[in-house]
Write an enzyme that holds these catalytic residues in place. Structure first.
Site, PDB file in Angstrom:
ATOM      1  N   HIS A 101       0.812  -1.206   0.000  1.00 39.95           N
ATOM      2  CA  HIS A 101       0.000   0.000   0.000  1.00 39.95           C
ATOM      3  C   HIS A 101       0.851   1.264   0.000  1.00 39.95           C
ATOM      4  O   HIS A 101       0.369   2.331  -0.391  1.00 39.95           O
ATOM      5  CB  HIS A 101      -0.975  -0.017   1.166  1.00 39.95           C
ATOM      6  CG  HIS A 101      -2.118  -0.960   0.957  1.00 39.95           C
ATOM      7  ND1 HIS A 101      -3.407  -0.678   1.346  1.00 39.95           N
ATOM      8  CD2 HIS A 101      -2.173  -2.186   0.371  1.00 39.95           C
ATOM      9  CE1 HIS A 101      -4.202  -1.685   1.025  1.00 39.95           C
ATOM     10  NE2 HIS A 101      -3.470  -2.611   0.437  1.00 39.95           N
ATOM     11  N   HIS A 269      -2.202 -12.527  -1.999  1.00 42.15           N
ATOM     12  CA  HIS A 269      -3.247 -13.226  -1.260  1.00 42.15           C
ATOM     13  C   HIS A 269      -2.852 -14.651  -0.876  1.00 42.15           C
ATOM     14  O   HIS A 269      -3.654 -15.368  -0.265  1.00 42.15           O
ATOM     15  CB  HIS A 269      -4.542 -13.222  -2.073  1.00 42.15           C
ATOM     16  CG  HIS A 269      -5.150 -11.863  -2.197  1.00 42.15           C
ATOM     17  ND1 HIS A 269      -6.283 -11.610  -2.926  1.00 42.15           N
ATOM     18  CD2 HIS A 269      -4.767 -10.666  -1.677  1.00 42.15           C
ATOM     19  CE1 HIS A 269      -6.582 -10.320  -2.855  1.00 42.15           C
ATOM     20  NE2 HIS A 269      -5.668  -9.729  -2.106  1.00 42.15           N
TER      21      HIS A 269
END
Length: 727
Positions: A101, A269
């Site tokens: 991020h 993920h």
């Protein structure tokens, strides 16, 4: 991919007008009007940087005990703290999200965003819904940052920690380059959008064909407050095919192709879990708006809730794989093994759950490994299975783990380093030797001899090419530089290659002719050096013709890039839609042209006086695109004079709009006779109409400051010609 906090999707604010300029958008003062405003202390060029101008971060980084730092970071991964316990006893997935991020705000359109300055520490990013609870990740890192001090910036530490997290869990890493110097204030020049709410589900996505909406440039994220896409689907609509549409658009805007998109999504993920244990209104607000005694913590602070694992970030709940702290192929194995049904998380978010999963395919509870819970997929994950283009790539990665390993490692490296510019800026022992095309490689050049320089200057000035033609070619080459991501610039001479040699702003037919003549005369000079030197010689001649005995500096040593070293598609976003320095506007836009001039000046790293003298000088030298006469406010074009400022501010001239231009073009006429004297555009008249720019213009128009103008223009010209050089 992205965890967003729906609890702060309802943070409306209003402004006096209800409108904001597109390049400004919503600022921190709009979101948090009661926050302490420190701008007054940075006026008049005062720096907020406590390290001072003399601090050499590269020198400090090179003195870092790199291996000791990595060892400390590895130990931190499993050093669970009671105030924020690690899921599965391992902070690795949390730190991967932090690094992702930090880097994932990068966008190709203007090169802004990304990890290169540590902006995740400041508003608005520290309080974006998608960055929920990352304040805890940064606090977990503080003891290590404190220990190594000036030798590692926060910006570098974020990315290195993500790398170490991947390595510590058995994942593939391609390399690491340091060199990101911290800033100490929010970068307020970044436009994040105009929406009045964070992740407003009611507003939907920024792409909506039914509403004739497309993703506005320069934006890349699909909603305000997200890094990429809404994990529940566009505007909360759990449609995997529509999610695939959004994913392709936003990842393309962040420099990723389909294979890189699939690899990053699956690789990210493979680790950790999403958090949606309780409705989000159970918890508090974002860090920037929280009470002083919380010391910059936000979202979740109740220790009883934390101890029970009642953590909500995105609202989605669960792990993607049964082994959330180990790298492997479980993500794709489960995605294709099971049919999935749409369910709701405890927080009410829409997510997908495998139907009748085998016990061995269930995940451990994040706090109680003896308890098994179902895995899940987001709508964005389901897009990798349902969208045909993504499915082909996903099936290949499912069947070829080595291919996934390689693709993820390279895509992660690109994600984390895309905004750093040329590899010459990278620091540290883990910089990969391989040159990657997205790094815009340029072969090393060699400095020309004094004889080569003087011989070429004489030859080019006798070539029949005009001052304007030589100046325009040099400016076209150098002015592509962006300080945001250190791309572009004259090094490499890519102005002679596609796509730059076809950009309308560069007057392609004229440019081809001028570059051909330069090439024929350059001798031992590289083409990159010759283009710059030709323009520099023309500027020097223009100053001499105006009566100023000056020398315009030239520093050689640039190299020439080949077409094979140039990713033409990735240079498309660098094409100017407007270039006020050349009085060019591709098409009328909702953004004011003077705003776009200031934006381009910012990307070039220019001050207000530097911007002003460059515009004025390029006008009188005749450097307008299309050889337009707009703003050429002089009776002696081709001479480097301050006539632009003198005639712009002359009260004998009255200006009025050209009726058909929609207030983009103007005519200046003599007040007494009515005779037309000049034509101009908004980017010309703004230097007389804006009070701050007028104050600067008046200085350069004053009698006695003619030489100051020439010297300041030469200094600013030299700055642009050498921008982007890291050789």
């Amino acid at each position: 991919m992205a965890e967003a906090d729906p609890q702060i999707s309802g943070c409306p604010f209003s402004s006096a007008s209800g409108k904001q300029r597109k390049l400004t958008g919503r600022g921190n003062a709009d979101w948090w009007p009661d926050a302490l405003q420190l701008d007054i202390l940075t006026q008049n060029g005062k720096s907020p940087d406590p390290m001072g101008q003399d601090f050499d971060y590269a020198e400090a980084f090179n003195a870092l005990d790199y291996n000791a730092l990595k060892a400390d970071l590895t130990a931190l991964m499993t050093d669970s703290q009671p105030w924020w316990p690690a899921d599965y006893g391992n902070y690795g997935p949390f730190f991967i999200r932090m690094a992702w991020h930090a880097a994932g705000t990068y966008r190709t359109s203007d090169g802004r965003g990304g990890a290169s300055s540590g902006q995740q520490r400041f508003a608005p990013l520290n309080s974006w819904p998608d960055n929920g609870n990352l304040d805890k990740a940064r606090r977990l890192l503080w003891p290590i940052k404190q220990k190594y001090g000036k030798h590692i910036s926060w910006a570098d530490l974020f990315i290195l920690t993500g790398n170490v997290a991947i390595e510590s869990m058995g994942g593939p890493v391609f390399g690491y380059g340091g060199g990101r110097k911290d800033v100490f204030a929010p970068e307020t020049d970044i436009y994040w959008g105009t929406e009045e709410m964070w992740v407003d589900q009611g507003a939907g996505t920024r792409i909506d064909p039914d509403k004739q909406l497309d993703l506005e440039s320069p934006l890349a994220a699909i909603q305000m407050g997200l890094i990429y896409v809404n994990p529940e689907g566009p505007g909360g609509n759990p449609d995997p095919l529509l999610s695939a549409r959004d994913m392709r658009m936003t990842f393309e805007r962040m420099a990723m192709n389909d294979e890189e998109t699939v690899a990053l999504t699956a690789g990210g993920h493979a680790f950790g879990k999403a958090h949606g244990a309780k409705p989000s209104d159970t918890f508090r607000g974002a860090p920037e708006s929280e009470a002083m005694e919380l010391m910059g913590f936000g979202w979740l602070n109740d220790q009883d809730e934390i101890n029970q694992g009642h953590i909500t970030t995105s609202g989605i709940e669960g792990a993607w794989t049964p082994n959330p702290t180990a790298w492997g192929g479980d993500y794709f194995r489960l995605l294709f093994k099971y049919d999935f049904e749409l369910v709701h998380s405890p927080a009410g978010a829409q997510q997908w759950q495998p139907i009748n999963p085998d016990p061995e395919d269930m995940a451990p509870d994040a706090r109680d490994p003896s308890r098994k819970v179902p895995t899940m997929m987001t709508t964005a994950d389901m897009a990798l299975k349902m969208a045909p283009e993504y499915r082909k790539i996903s099936e290949r990665f499912r069947d070829d783990q080595a291919a996934l390993d390689n693709a993820f490692a390279r895509a992660w490296f690109k994600l984390c380093h895309r905004d750093m510019g040329p590899k010459a800026r990278y620091l540290g022992p883990e910089v990969p030797a391989e040159d990657l095309i997205w790094q815009d490689p340029v072969p090393a050049g060699s400095a020309p001899s004094d004889n080569d320089v003087s011989g070429f200057k004489s030859a080019i000035l006798s070539s029949g090419l005009s001052t304007a033609e030589l100046v325009k070619a040099a400016w076209a080459s150098a002015s592509t530089y962006r300080q945001s991501d250190h791309r572009g610039g004259a090094n490499g001479a890519r102005v002679r290659l596609a796509p730059q040699n076809g950009w309308a702003v560069n007057d392609p037919e004229e440019l081809t002719r001028v570059l051909g003549r330069i090439d024929a005369l350059r001798g031992n000079l590289s083409m990159a050096d010759a283009i710059v030197l030709a323009g520099t010689a023309a500027v020097e001649k223009a100053a001499h013709d105006a009566g100023f005995d000056v020398t315009v500096p030239f520093a050689g040593g640039r190299g020439d890039a080949s077409a094979e070293q140039t990713d033409a598609d990735s240079f498309d976003p660098l094409e100017p839609q407007a270039d006020g320095f050349r009085n060019y506007l591709k098409t009328k836009m909702s953004v004011k042209t003077e705003d776009m001039l200031v934006d381009r000046a910012n990307l070039l790293g220019l001050s207000i006086p530097e911007m002003a003298v460059l515009v004025a000088g390029l006008r009188v030298l005749g450097a307008n695109a299309g050889n337009s006469k707009h703003g050429v406010l002089t009776d002696r074009p081709g001479q480097l004079t301050n006539d632009f400022f003198v005639n712009l501010l002359d009260m004998k001239t009255a200006w009025k709009t050209v009726d058909t231009s929609g207030d983009e073009e103007f005519v200046g006429s003599d007040r007494a006779s009515g005779e037309q004297r000049w034509t101009a555009t908004r980017t010309d008249l703004v230097f007389g109409s804006n009070s701050q720019l007028r104050a600067v213009s008046e200085v350069y128009a004053e009698r006695g400051n003619e030489a100051k103008f020439v010297n300041d223009f030469i200094a600013a010209w030299n700055k642009v010609m050498n921008a982007g050089r890291f050789d």
